[in-house]
Design an enzyme around this catalytic site. Structure first.
Site, PDB file in Angstrom:
ATOM      1  N   PRO A   2      70.368 -15.730  11.259  1.00  0.00           N
ATOM      2  CA  PRO A   2      71.240 -15.944  10.114  1.00  0.00           C
ATOM      3  C   PRO A   2      70.700 -16.971   9.121  1.00  0.00           C
ATOM      4  O   PRO A   2      69.894 -17.804   9.465  1.00  0.00           O
ATOM      5  CB  PRO A   2      72.533 -16.441  10.768  1.00  0.00           C
ATOM      6  CG  PRO A   2      72.088 -17.113  12.009  1.00  0.00           C
ATOM      7  CD  PRO A   2      70.918 -16.315  12.494  1.00  0.00           C
ATOM      8  N   GLU A   3      71.166 -16.865   7.884  1.00  0.00           N
ATOM      9  CA  GLU A   3      70.767 -17.776   6.832  1.00  0.00           C
ATOM     10  C   GLU A   3      71.905 -18.763   6.551  1.00  0.00           C
ATOM     11  O   GLU A   3      72.886 -18.810   7.297  1.00  0.00           O
ATOM     12  CB  GLU A   3      70.376 -16.969   5.587  1.00  0.00           C
ATOM     13  CG  GLU A   3      69.254 -15.958   5.894  1.00  0.00           C
ATOM     14  CD  GLU A   3      68.900 -15.066   4.716  1.00  0.00           C
ATOM     15  OE1 GLU A   3      69.104 -15.492   3.564  1.00  0.00           O
ATOM     16  OE2 GLU A   3      68.425 -13.937   4.948  1.00  0.00           O
ATOM     17  N   LYS A  59      69.713 -24.492   7.747  1.00  0.00           N
ATOM     18  CA  LYS A  59      70.141 -23.490   8.723  1.00  0.00           C
ATOM     19  C   LYS A  59      70.466 -24.108  10.080  1.00  0.00           C
ATOM     20  O   LYS A  59      70.656 -23.393  11.062  1.00  0.00           O
ATOM     21  CB  LYS A  59      69.037 -22.431   8.894  1.00  0.00           C
ATOM     22  CG  LYS A  59      68.683 -21.692   7.606  1.00  0.00           C
ATOM     23  CD  LYS A  59      67.585 -20.670   7.863  1.00  0.00           C
ATOM     24  CE  LYS A  59      67.111 -20.033   6.564  1.00  0.00           C
ATOM     25  NZ  LYS A  59      66.051 -19.024   6.790  1.00  0.00           N
ATOM     26  N   ARG A 263      56.899 -10.245   4.764  1.00  0.00           N
ATOM     27  CA  ARG A 263      58.345 -10.014   4.770  1.00  0.00           C
ATOM     28  C   ARG A 263      58.694  -8.790   3.940  1.00  0.00           C
ATOM     29  O   ARG A 263      58.210  -8.612   2.817  1.00  0.00           O
ATOM     30  CB  ARG A 263      59.098 -11.229   4.206  1.00  0.00           C
ATOM     31  CG  ARG A 263      58.742 -12.553   4.850  1.00  0.00           C
ATOM     32  CD  ARG A 263      59.060 -12.584   6.325  1.00  0.00           C
ATOM     33  NE  ARG A 263      60.480 -12.440   6.593  1.00  0.00           N
ATOM     34  CZ  ARG A 263      61.332 -13.463   6.627  1.00  0.00           C
ATOM     35  NH1 ARG A 263      60.905 -14.705   6.400  1.00  0.00           N
ATOM     36  NH2 ARG A 263      62.611 -13.269   6.889  1.00  0.00           N
TER      37      ARG A 263
END
Length: 274
Positions: A2-3, A59, A263
């Protein structure tokens, strides 16, 4: 993943469930999750500490205890679950914090990528990992001048650099695509070539995207949830991420997907011209 928005959602969810609870025991089934201090010291120091607040930095989840901060990075699939004492420990539940009220906070992580640090409050900003982090997106010091200084010697694509947590914290792959799309910036454009207008647009749209994502509880993609039964809704607002071969919401050109710095990167060739 998660960000930042997902971690913020986890923080807010846990805050309603565990504040004021005292840790009376801990079971660590996968010691590699503990990055600092040693596992024995970790156990010794955390027992009899009370969870007084929940915070976030980038994060990292920050459990504020009496004398320490417990830092927790969820990495790909980490999540926290509330259980009753004695409930069966499932395969992917790797750490269990037992509270004085006979409930447990369990850390579940299918891939075992998550990491934890237990650091004295007086040292929290002077040692890894927090002393390596850049500015929060809403920090007043996040200005055009700040980004120009950080980007001036970088010839890498902006998509790669916007993910650098030592500059701006909390942005991961999903939100990077969305921020660059709203800013009309090609993900392959080199940092050193960005104009002041584009830098300001990155700042403004970073705040805009993350604010909305937090409001929507983050983005639920694949197996991410902030807690049992808690799912984000921001995926309904995604403009380009995971939208390859679908029409751009602005110009109707098909969104394409390329790889930038390893990415997967989605963008509109027409709206984000190089």
């Amino acid at each position: 993943m998660p960000e930042l928005p997902e971690v913020e959602t986890v923080k807010n969810t846990l805050k309603k469930q565990i504040l004021g609870k005292k840790i009376v025991d801990i079971n660590i089934f996968y010691p590699n999750l503990i990055e600092f201090p040693t596992v024995d010291e970790f156990k010794k120091q955390i027992i009899n500490q009370t969870i007084n607040d929940m915070k976030r930095r980038g994060k990292w989840l920050m459990f504020e205890l009496d004398d320490y901060f417990l830092l927790s990075h969820l990495r790909m699939e980490g999540k926290y679950l509330i259980r009753k004492k004695g409930d069966e420990v499932t395969k992917h539940e790797h750490i269990s914090f037992l509270f004085s009220d006979d409930t447990e906070l369990r850390y579940q992580d299918t891939r075992k990528f998550g990491r934890m640090h237990l650091i004295k409050k007086s040292e929290i900003n002077d040692r890894k990992p927090l002393n390596e982090l850049g500015l929060e997106p809403w920090d007043s010091n996040l200005t055009i001048e700040y980004l120009k200084e950080k980007y001036k010697s970088k010839k890498l694509p902006i998509k790669t650099v916007i993910l650098d947590q030592s500059i701006i914290v909390g942005i991961g792959n999903i939100y990077a695509d969305e921020i660059l799309f709203l800013s009309h910036i090609n993900p392959l454009k080199k940092c050193v070539d960005l104009t002041d207008l584009e830098l300001q647009s990155i700042i403004d749209n970073t705040k805009k995207v993350l604010d909305l994502a937090i409001k929507d509880g983050g983005t639920t993609i694949r197996s991410y949830t902030s807690s049992e039964g808690v799912h984000g809704r921001f995926q309904q607002n995604l403009k380009v991420h995971n939208k390859e071969n679908t029409p751009c919401p602005i110009c109707n050109t098909n969104i394409i997907k390329i790889r930038v710095g390893g990415r997967g990167t989605c963008y509109c060739e027409n709206c984000q011209k190089l």
